[in-house]
Design a protein around this motif. Structure first.
Motif, PDB file in Angstrom:
ATOM      1  N   PRO A 153     -49.786 -11.870  -3.002  1.00 48.88           N
ATOM      2  CA  PRO A 153     -51.081 -12.079  -3.662  1.00 48.88           C
ATOM      3  C   PRO A 153     -50.951 -12.259  -5.168  1.00 48.88           C
ATOM      4  N   LYS A 154     -51.763 -13.158  -5.708  1.00 47.42           N
ATOM      5  CA  LYS A 154     -51.848 -13.402  -7.144  1.00 47.42           C
ATOM      6  C   LYS A 154     -53.319 -13.344  -7.556  1.00 47.42           C
ATOM      7  N   TYR A 155     -53.561 -12.841  -8.767  1.00 48.09           N
ATOM      8  CA  TYR A 155     -54.937 -12.805  -9.238  1.00 48.09           C
ATOM      9  C   TYR A 155     -55.426 -14.234  -9.487  1.00 48.09           C
ATOM     10  N   LYS A 156     -56.736 -14.428  -9.372  1.00 40.65           N
ATOM     11  CA  LYS A 156     -57.314 -15.775  -9.383  1.00 40.65           C
ATOM     12  C   LYS A 156     -57.006 -16.555 -10.658  1.00 40.65           C
ATOM     13  N   THR A 157     -56.825 -15.873 -11.798  1.00 43.11           N
ATOM     14  CA  THR A 157     -56.510 -16.601 -13.027  1.00 43.11           C
ATOM     15  C   THR A 157     -55.101 -17.191 -12.976  1.00 43.11           C
ATOM     16  N   TYR A 158     -54.215 -16.544 -12.240  1.00 38.41           N
ATOM     17  CA  TYR A 158     -52.863 -17.098 -12.048  1.00 38.41           C
ATOM     18  C   TYR A 158     -52.953 -18.385 -11.247  1.00 38.41           C
ATOM     19  N   PHE A 178     -38.475 -28.272   3.881  1.00 36.94           N
ATOM     20  CA  PHE A 178     -37.673 -27.135   4.336  1.00 36.94           C
ATOM     21  C   PHE A 178     -38.067 -26.739   5.755  1.00 36.94           C
ATOM     22  N   HIS A 179     -39.373 -26.676   5.996  1.00 34.77           N
ATOM     23  CA  HIS A 179     -39.861 -26.241   7.307  1.00 34.77           C
ATOM     24  C   HIS A 179     -39.530 -27.261   8.388  1.00 34.77           C
ATOM     25  N   SER A 180     -39.410 -28.533   8.018  1.00 35.87           N
ATOM     26  CA  SER A 180     -39.010 -29.541   9.001  1.00 35.87           C
ATOM     27  C   SER A 180     -37.545 -29.351   9.406  1.00 35.87           C
ATOM     28  N   ARG A 181     -36.735 -28.830   8.490  1.00 38.11           N
ATOM     29  CA  ARG A 181     -35.330 -28.552   8.795  1.00 38.11           C
ATOM     30  C   ARG A 181     -35.173 -27.239   9.549  1.00 38.11           C
ATOM     31  N   PHE A 182     -36.075 -26.300   9.268  1.00 40.20           N
ATOM     32  CA  PHE A 182     -35.980 -24.968   9.880  1.00 40.20           C
ATOM     33  C   PHE A 182     -37.355 -24.594  10.445  1.00 40.20           C
ATOM     34  N   PRO A 183     -37.770 -25.235  11.531  1.00 39.29           N
ATOM     35  CA  PRO A 183     -39.108 -24.985  12.079  1.00 39.29           C
ATOM     36  C   PRO A 183     -39.283 -23.563  12.608  1.00 39.29           C
ATOM     37  N   GLU A 184     -38.172 -22.861  12.843  1.00 38.38           N
ATOM     38  CA  GLU A 184     -38.270 -21.490  13.359  1.00 38.38           C
ATOM     39  C   GLU A 184     -38.686 -20.490  12.285  1.00 38.38           C
ATOM     40  N   VAL A 185     -38.627 -20.886  11.020  1.00 43.90           N
ATOM     41  CA  VAL A 185     -38.966 -19.980   9.924  1.00 43.90           C
ATOM     42  C   VAL A 185     -40.484 -19.824   9.833  1.00 43.90           C
ATOM     43  N   ARG A 186     -40.922 -18.588   9.731  1.00 46.81           N
ATOM     44  CA  ARG A 186     -42.352 -18.312   9.634  1.00 46.81           C
ATOM     45  C   ARG A 186     -42.777 -18.326   8.166  1.00 46.81           C
ATOM     46  N   MET A 187     -43.876 -19.008   7.870  1.00 45.46           N
ATOM     47  CA  MET A 187     -44.375 -19.140   6.504  1.00 45.46           C
ATOM     48  C   MET A 187     -45.721 -18.426   6.387  1.00 45.46           C
ATOM     49  N   LEU A 188     -45.840 -17.524   5.430  1.00 45.68           N
ATOM     50  CA  LEU A 188     -47.078 -16.781   5.216  1.00 45.68           C
ATOM     51  C   LEU A 188     -47.505 -16.895   3.761  1.00 45.68           C
ATOM     52  N   ASP A 189     -48.744 -17.274   3.528  1.00 44.54           N
ATOM     53  CA  ASP A 189     -49.249 -17.461   2.174  1.00 44.54           C
ATOM     54  C   ASP A 189     -50.427 -16.522   1.923  1.00 44.54           C
ATOM     55  N   PHE A 190     -50.196 -15.492   1.098  1.00 45.63           N
ATOM     56  CA  PHE A 190     -51.238 -14.537   0.722  1.00 45.63           C
ATOM     57  C   PHE A 190     -51.655 -14.720  -0.736  1.00 45.63           C
ATOM     58  N   SER A 191     -51.212 -15.810  -1.357  1.00 46.38           N
ATOM     59  CA  SER A 191     -51.409 -15.964  -2.805  1.00 46.38           C
ATOM     60  C   SER A 191     -52.877 -16.003  -3.216  1.00 46.38           C
ATOM     61  N   THR A 192     -53.740 -16.471  -2.353  1.00 43.21           N
ATOM     62  CA  THR A 192     -55.174 -16.541  -2.681  1.00 43.21           C
ATOM     63  C   THR A 192     -56.013 -15.667  -1.748  1.00 43.21           C
ATOM     64  N   ASP A 193     -55.388 -14.678  -1.156  1.00 43.16           N
ATOM     65  CA  ASP A 193     -56.075 -13.824  -0.176  1.00 43.16           C
ATOM     66  C   ASP A 193     -57.257 -13.099  -0.836  1.00 43.16           C
ATOM     67  N   PRO A 194     -58.489 -13.311  -0.351  1.00 40.99           N
ATOM     68  CA  PRO A 194     -59.682 -12.724  -0.986  1.00 40.99           C
ATOM     69  C   PRO A 194     -59.809 -11.216  -0.775  1.00 40.99           C
ATOM     70  N   ARG A 195     -58.960 -10.636   0.060  1.00 36.28           N
ATOM     71  CA  ARG A 195     -59.026  -9.190   0.301  1.00 36.28           C
ATOM     72  C   ARG A 195     -58.510  -8.380  -0.886  1.00 36.28           C
ATOM     73  N   PHE A 196     -57.898  -9.052  -1.858  1.00 32.93           N
ATOM     74  CA  PHE A 196     -57.344  -8.353  -3.020  1.00 32.93           C
ATOM     75  C   PHE A 196     -58.220  -8.593  -4.236  1.00 32.93           C
ATOM     76  N   GLY A 197     -58.697  -7.473  -4.807  1.00 30.65           N
ATOM     77  CA  GLY A 197     -59.543  -7.552  -5.992  1.00 30.65           C
ATOM     78  C   GLY A 197     -58.772  -7.168  -7.229  1.00 30.65           C
ATOM     79  N   ILE A 198     -59.442  -7.204  -8.361  1.00 34.10           N
ATOM     80  CA  ILE A 198     -58.771  -6.956  -9.633  1.00 34.10           C
ATOM     81  C   ILE A 198     -58.162  -5.555  -9.706  1.00 34.10           C
ATOM     82  N   GLY A 199     -58.730  -4.608  -8.982  1.00 35.80           N
ATOM     83  CA  GLY A 199     -58.204  -3.243  -8.973  1.00 35.80           C
ATOM     84  C   GLY A 199     -56.930  -3.076  -8.176  1.00 35.80           C
ATOM     85  N   ASP A 200     -56.492  -4.128  -7.494  1.00 38.68           N
ATOM     86  CA  ASP A 200     -55.252  -4.074  -6.723  1.00 38.68           C
ATOM     87  C   ASP A 200     -54.049  -4.582  -7.513  1.00 38.68           C
ATOM     88  N   TYR A 201     -54.280  -4.981  -8.763  1.00 36.23           N
ATOM     89  CA  TYR A 201     -53.216  -5.614  -9.536  1.00 36.23           C
ATOM     90  C   TYR A 201     -52.784  -4.760 -10.728  1.00 36.23           C
TER      91      TYR A 201
END
Length: 304
Positions: free
Chosen positions: A233-238, A257-280
């Protein structure tokens, strides 16, 4: 002659003080010596291994996972170092029960220069001196005194008896700094600056770094170990300030990269709204409260 003799005595005294300081710092526990000791003695017991930079070091608490998990991440740990650590502790990991490796691919992971070439070269002393990582021959990586500001800081903390200030690592490798939430104005203002810092190098650096991710993926494929790449997770200004040109190049490289290694799991939490300013702690790192929340979400997502 008396002046020369006095100058010589002063110089010898200064050298002796620096030598004593060097010895004291080397004997004090630090994140690198702590993690090296764990991997050598308990690496075979690790089921889930965490690799990456400070985003993982301070952002994921292994104690909250059901699987036996260890946090081998560290400040400014580059894509190259991630792969070299896997090779370095290969004997322990090959003889163990390793099932998953989680690696950060966000922030500066794709565009940062190799550690020895960048402004944070001094972090290499930890890997070379305390983890015995091979492949680096420059003398500056084998003496604490080569970074005078850190040398003075660490020596001062040791003399004060504040050893936790230089170890800042718990028994499972989780970073104990960045514990409290940052001031809201600082979190907001620091996000933009850190985003630009992570996207300040040449775009072509991604070509070298992605090769190290390829090497990690091949290492996992050969051993039937699941590899998970994630963005923390990153804060929204980032996110708002991160240059679109760099984001486009990164997204394209990750797709390839994922086309070469389709078995790799990709997870993106960078904009996850569950994290507020008090979590940083700042616009780029979670504080302990945010890390606890993130670890639980990750544990539920991966069932570990």
């Amino acid at each position: 002659m008396p002046v020369i003799k006095k100058s010589l005595i002063v110089a010898l005294f200064a050298v002796a003080c620096m030598a004593v300081g060097e010895i004291l710092i080397r004997k004090a526990p630090n994140p690198y010596s702590i993690k090296h000791h764990y991997m050598v003695n308990h690496g075979r017991d690790v089921e889930t291994l965490l690799l990456g930079s400070s985003h993982i070091f301070y952002g994921i608490n292994p104690a909250r996972f059901k699987d036996k998990t260890y946090n081998l991440a560290n400040n400014a740990q580059s894509a190259r170092i991630n792969y070299e650590l896997l090779k370095h502790y290969e004997k322990e990991l090959n003889n163990g029960i390793l099932k998953k490796i989680i690696v950060n691919i966000g922030g500066g992971a794709l565009f940062d220069p190799e550690l020895q070439d960048g402004k944070e070269w001094f972090y290499l002393t930890g890997y070379c001196m305390y983890m015995n990582l091979p492949g680096y021959t420059s003398p500056r990586f084998y003496f604490e005194i080569t970074n005078t500001s850190l040398f003075k800081y660490r020596l001062r903390k040791i003399l004060q008896g504040n050893f936790s200030a230089i170890s800042y690592t718990d028994s499972l490798g989780f970073g104990t700094r960045m514990s409290i939430p940052g001031d809201s104005s600082y979190v907001a203002s620091s996000g933009a600056g850190m985003a630009l810092a992570h996207a300040s190098g040449p775009l072509t650096q991604i070509n070298r770094n992605i090769l190290y991710f390829d090497s990690v993926a091949l290492w996992c494929r050969e051993r039937n170990v699941e590899l998970i790449l994630l963005k923390t997770p990153k804060y929204k200004t980032y996110n708002a300030a991160y240059p679109r040109k760099y984001a486009h190049v990164a997204d394209s490289a990750i797709r390839e990269f994922h086309s070469r290694f389709p078995e790799v799991r990709m997870l993106d939490f960078s904009t996850d709204p569950r994290f507020g300013i008090g979590d940083y702690y700042d616009g780029n790192h979670l504080c302990h409260r945010g890390a606890e929340k993130f670890t639980k979400i990750l544990a539920d997502t991966l069932h570990i």
